[in-house]
Design an enzyme around this catalytic site. Structure first.
Site, short mmCIF file in Angstrom:
data_model
loop_
_atom_site.label_atom_id
_atom_site.label_comp_id
_atom_site.label_asym_id
_atom_site.label_seq_id
_atom_site.Cartn_x
_atom_site.Cartn_y
_atom_site.Cartn_z
CD1 TRP A 191 80.80 11.35 -4.47
CD2 TRP A 191 81.19 12.07 -6.54
NE1 TRP A 191 80.17 10.49 -5.35
CE2 TRP A 191 80.39 10.91 -6.62
CE3 TRP A 191 81.58 12.71 -7.73
CZ2 TRP A 191 79.96 10.39 -7.83
CZ3 TRP A 191 81.15 12.18 -8.94
CH2 TRP A 191 80.36 11.04 -8.98
CD1 TRP A 202 72.47 24.61 -24.50
CD2 TRP A 202 71.07 23.42 -23.23
NE1 TRP A 202 73.20 23.62 -23.90
CE2 TRP A 202 72.37 22.86 -23.11
CE3 TRP A 202 70.02 22.83 -22.52
CZ2 TRP A 202 72.64 21.77 -22.31
CZ3 TRP A 202 70.29 21.74 -21.72
CH2 TRP A 202 71.58 21.22 -21.62
CG ASN A 224 74.32 18.30 -0.36
OD1 ASN A 224 74.54 19.49 -0.58
ND2 ASN A 224 75.04 17.58 0.48
CD1 TRP A 229 75.47 22.15 -19.54
CD2 TRP A 229 76.77 23.13 -18.01
NE1 TRP A 229 76.74 22.19 -20.06
CE2 TRP A 229 77.56 22.79 -19.14
CE3 TRP A 229 77.38 23.75 -16.92
CZ2 TRP A 229 78.94 23.06 -19.21
CZ3 TRP A 229 78.75 24.01 -16.98
CH2 TRP A 229 79.51 23.68 -18.11
CD1 TRP A 236 75.37 23.74 -11.12
CD2 TRP A 236 73.69 23.43 -12.56
NE1 TRP A 236 74.28 24.39 -10.61
CE2 TRP A 236 73.24 24.23 -11.49
CE3 TRP A 236 72.81 23.12 -13.58
CZ2 TRP A 236 71.92 24.70 -11.40
CZ3 TRP A 236 71.50 23.59 -13.51
CH2 TRP A 236 71.07 24.37 -12.42
#
Length: 434
Positions: free
Chosen positions: A260, A288, A323, A341, A364
């Protein structure tokens, strides 16, 4: 004055299994290792107590002690890298520069400018792949385009890895080729504008038992079930080749996490727009709410949602967050509070000791639904259910939120069902033509 080779330390703060250093030491000229505290980066940091700078400083001291055994020394400079390299070229009879490549936008720009500086002087520049197993265009689809979905990327990565012979670039036996000099003085933290912190940095140790049990324990924040090696990968105090070998032997789950990491680095390389834009362009049209008071409560761990608050307080106090809790807190900010974000990403970038642009951005955008291969927008974590599943006895919460269940603990900042429906409505409105 004798010819010398420069080796530029950056995100590879170790002497062993360091590819560019290995080849620099095999060059014809003695090697002068250099590290530059880059003021272009340091000037952007918001606090003089930044654990990452202290961590780097500690590691430079360790490197210098190792080099002194070979009558050599590390030259540590402070300033704009272009200016510092110009001074080095004037002062020494430099023939070449060796460094390991970096993939973040500013690092790429800096590498290009310094490479051009050396080439204009008729000097050789040699760059190498070191912080990843596969970089840039190493892993592509059959049509030559980059992957944007993790699972097929992982399959191709593992297929390529199965044919790869990973070599250990052990450098200590040939460190005698370092430039023989009187020890340079290492500037202390105060001289570069920083102070010591209270952070406890995790050791650069790969724990076999944690890796063997990683799949079973990694999601439970009250357990010591993760490696805590993020800061070591960030600054290269552990070789990624060593880590991947160990993961390949002991844990597919941990190997997936390392893949990842490379996936997000590859995304950032091919799609640099993600640094400040959504990977899925339409998500930049979300309206937002960006309520500053609510954002402040999230930052301080005062949302009234215990698992969220525990994570934020852990981050603020230790520079680390588990995590699983990173996903919960990110989902809460973007979905429950409908806060951009990018605000959360910037806060994590400021606080995380293991901050790495590609992984932080990827995580994110995954939580917000705006990234490649992201969680679908309608996936909204329920903090209560996440708590029941991953902290059922509230051990993690009680550690970081001692006033939990007392009258001192705040009421929830927003009701879950209402927040969920509000987020779904906004996402649907924005993405209705998607």
């Amino acid at each position: 004055m004798k010819n010398i080779t420069l080796f530029w330390f950056r995100r590879d703060l170790r002497l062993t299994d360091n590819i560019a250093l290995f080849y620099a030491l095999k060059s014809k000229s003695p090697v002068l290792p250099v590290f530059i505290f880059d003021t272009e980066i340091l000037d952007l940091l918001e606090s003089s107590k930044d654990g990452r700078v202290e961590f780097i400083h500690n590691q430079l001291q360790s490197l210098n002690k190792q080099l002194e055994k070979y009558s050599s020394s590390l030259l540590v400079l402070h300033g704009n890298p272009i200016d510092q390299f110009k001074l080095l070229i004037e002062k020494y009879k430099v023939t070449s520069l060796y460094f390991n490549r970096d993939y973040e936008p500013y690092a790429k720009k800096r590498e290009h400018e310094i490479t051009e500086l050396f080439k204009k002087q008729g000097l050789d520049v040699h760059s190498f792949k070191d912080q990843v197993i596969f970089e840039k265009n190493d892993i592509l689809k059959k049509d030559g385009k980059p992957y944007t979905v993790f699972t097929p990327y992982k399959r191709k990565w593992e297929e390529a890895f199965s044919t790869l012979s990973i070599k250990n670039y052990q450098t200590e036996p040939i460190l005698k080729n370092c430039l023989q000099v009187e020890p340079f003085s290492l500037p202390d933290l105060q001289k570069i504008g920083f102070q010591k912190t209270d952070y406890n940095f995790p050791p650069a140790t790969i724990n076999d038992e944690i890796i063997k049990n990683y799949d079973q324990n990694r999601d439970y924040p009250y357990l010591d079930g993760t490696t805590r090696l993020g800061i070591h990968f960030r600054f290269g105090t552990i070789s990624i080749r060593r880590a991947v070998k160990k993961a390949h032997e002991l844990s597919q789950a941990w190997l997936n996490e390392l893949i990842w990491r490379e996936f997000y680095m590859m995304i950032l390389w091919h799609f640099p727009k993600v640094e400040d834009h959504s990977f899925k362009q339409k998500y930049d049209m979300i309206n937002w709410r960006n309520d500053e008071q609510e954002f402040s409560r999230w930052c301080q761990g005062q949302t009234g949602y215990p698992i969220v608050d525990a994570g934020m307080r852990e981050l603020n106090e230790t520079g680390y967050m588990h995590n699983r809790v990173r996903m919960i807190t990110a989902s809460f900010l973007t979905k429950h509070l409908l806060i951009d974000w990018r605000w959360g990403e910037a806060y994590f970038a400021q606080k995380l000791l293991d901050y790495e642009l590609a992984s932080n951005n990827g995580g994110w955008q995954w939580a917000a639904g705006s990234g490649c291969d992201a969680a679908p927008y309608f996936r909204i974590f329920n903090p209560e259910l996440q708590t029941k599943r991953f902290d059922p006895k509230h051990a993690y919460i009680k550690k970081w939120v001692p006033e939990y269940k007392s009258n001192k603990y705040p009421e929830p900042i927003v009701e879950h069902k209402f927040a969920r429906e509000r987020a779904l409505e906004e996402y649907k409105r924005t993405l209705k033509n998607d």
